[in-house]
Design an enzyme around this catalytic site. Sequence first.
Site, mmCIF file in Angstrom:
data_model
loop_
_atom_site.group_PDB
_atom_site.id
_atom_site.type_symbol
_atom_site.label_atom_id
_atom_site.label_comp_id
_atom_site.label_asym_id
_atom_site.label_seq_id
_atom_site.Cartn_x
_atom_site.Cartn_y
_atom_site.Cartn_z
ATOM 1 N N CYS A 44 0.861 -1.176 0.000
ATOM 2 C CA CYS A 44 0.000 0.000 0.000
ATOM 3 C C CYS A 44 0.895 1.222 0.000
ATOM 4 O O CYS A 44 2.010 1.189 -0.507
ATOM 5 C CB CYS A 44 -0.937 -0.019 1.204
ATOM 6 S SG CYS A 44 -0.077 -0.053 2.795
ATOM 7 N N HIS A 53 41.394 -6.231 24.726
ATOM 8 C CA HIS A 53 40.042 -6.810 24.701
ATOM 9 C C HIS A 53 40.024 -8.034 25.614
ATOM 10 O O HIS A 53 40.620 -9.070 25.309
ATOM 11 C CB HIS A 53 39.662 -7.210 23.270
ATOM 12 C CG HIS A 53 38.189 -7.432 23.094
ATOM 13 N ND1 HIS A 53 37.551 -8.577 23.504
ATOM 14 C CD2 HIS A 53 37.235 -6.633 22.562
ATOM 15 C CE1 HIS A 53 36.265 -8.485 23.227
ATOM 16 N NE2 HIS A 53 36.049 -7.312 22.652
#
Length: 705
Positions: free
Chosen positions: A25, A624
């Site tokens: 639509c 890390h």
Amino acid sequence: MATNSAADIVEAVGGAGNIQSLSHCATRLRFQLRDGGKVDTKAVEAVPGVMGAVPQAGDRYQVVIGGGVQNVYNDIMALPGIGEGGGQVPEDDMDSIKARERAKGVRGKVAWIDTFFEFLSDSFRPILGALLGASFFITFMALMATLDVIPDWNAPGVTLEPSWAFINLMWQSVFVFLPLMVAYNASAKIGADPWVGFAIMAVLMLPGFTALGAGVEPTALFGFEAAQVAIVPVFGIPLPIANYSSQVFPPLLMAAVLGPLYKLLRKIITPNLQLIFVPFFAMLIMMPLTAFIIGPIGVYAGAALAQGLAAINQFSPFIFAIVIPLAYPFMVPLGLHWPINAVMLLNIQTLGYDFIQGPMGAWNFACFGATAGVLVLTLRHRDTQMRQTATGALAAGLLGGISEPSLYGIHLRFKRIYPRMLVGCFVGGLVIGVGSLIMGLPNGVTTQAFVFTSLLTIPAFNPIGLYAIAIAAAFFTAMFLVILSNFRTPEQQAEFEAARDAAEAKAAAEHVKPAAVEESMGRAIDGSAAAPAAAAAATAAAPAATAVLDRVAVNVHSPLAGKVVPLSEVPDPVFAGGVMGPGAAIEPTGDTVYSPGPGTIAAAQPTGHAFGLVLDGGLEVLIHVGIDTVNLKGEGFDVKVKNGDRVELGTPLVTFDRAVIENAGYPLVTPVIVLNADDFGEVEPVTEGDIKPGDSLIWVEPKTE
């Protein structure tokens, strides 16, 4: 949206094989799926460009895109396996699909109600673009009349000069022939040949049909003054001649009868003759039936509904102005607003004005105001995905008057929004109601055209001042209430912040190949000025770094006790492949990470799993702690430093609970990476052996000419 995003949508709804049909639509992709249970709604909503998702019964699924839905639809239809099976549902599968719909049910658990409103909405959705375009022509004409450039263009008996008359025809081309457009869409939806439906309705709009009533005094149909028809005998049978321009109920009723008739004709006519005789007999039956019975009933039904609402409005415009904006937020999600849109069109045709769209504007702008409040909060909360959704939804609303992206993309997903939006609806309606009483407006705020309530169509309303004040009040009331109270619950906000921090930390520490400290690790998670401060501190901590960069070697000391392993053995391809840069990794035996040298903290993640430092001499280092430990969201980590802190060799950065990490199944191996190795010469890491904090881990040579 890129083609890969289109592919992501298809994958998230269960793959090409799960798509029975696809249409769209004005703002949404509309999937008919074979198995709705295969859809991953979270994955759908995570696709860039998707504003939201709306699961429905009957294995139907809607994806809210916004104004770019046509491009996304085209991208999906171009994918392998889609174009061949997309589009219309094969006739053989219609019965099974309807059976599933009836079995599951919707809207009060009654399947036929869902089918009814799908029929209504699908009859209008494909022409929303044309209606929107025409509404801008109407607004332009209204603005010119307001500025006294042209006379009252919509008043009876007014003749415009040819130039302005031509512009006036631009919007009439849509609204005069609206019944033909609705007939085509409704016939297609019901399973009949849409061109046959178009032809049937076209009979009633031919100049020759209207001419049959020439010279005959019109009478009120069934006593409704709004339904004036001329009665002409045809073969001795009275034929009502009505003005069918802009009518929507007659084509809807016609299509509702044509659908079953078409099915019946296909059953009784042999397949070899269906191409010729099914359309012929359908037209032979439906053209007279529509002209004599269905068309007049549609005119009557529309007039009855319109007159009933007009009576309510005339009884108390004050109450009407408040009820309409409060009702619309509940009507639109259920599709109950489509019949009201038809009444608006009928009002304009029969009364010369509409009294519903003014109060409806209060709802629309309260909806857009709530979206604006969400947008402000997303900027504050650094919510990138929702910011994109809110920006697109707000633009669609303010410029196009389209509420679906806001409604389905945001408001129905966060229940805190609706009560605040309803307050905005009430305030806007109250302004119209009180203003109508003070100004003596018997019908409240009105418009002479069917328009989408946006900023661009304000001139189409009368009085403009009252309408503008009302929608502004609705907009800002909803906006400020959402800003003050947030659109997420405290629990949702905490969950979002944890996910956001984890995503930002992962992006900064694992997936970004930086060229500078602020880009590598550096934007502070809390979004404050700490990131710029960290970068400034890093520069201050390494005086004349650029001057000595080519002649000073840097020794990166071990931040952990443990065993050194080659970076290539780290179980993460980003680190193992050297994407982040060269370095080494440590299998820790301790539980504390120390600074590998004197310098400044450029990025200390609050989750404790990663740290970025600028060592004296300008070397950028990433530590890390573990792999994928960002998913722990800080559990088991005790961070000792913050962005911008000055550290020395051996300064504790974080302590971690080895048991928490190991029990979660994450590797403890800790990569130590040189992020800006290109600015230096040779990087020589230690590749094996036991090591303790402070031992040399990586030797970085100065750059030579």
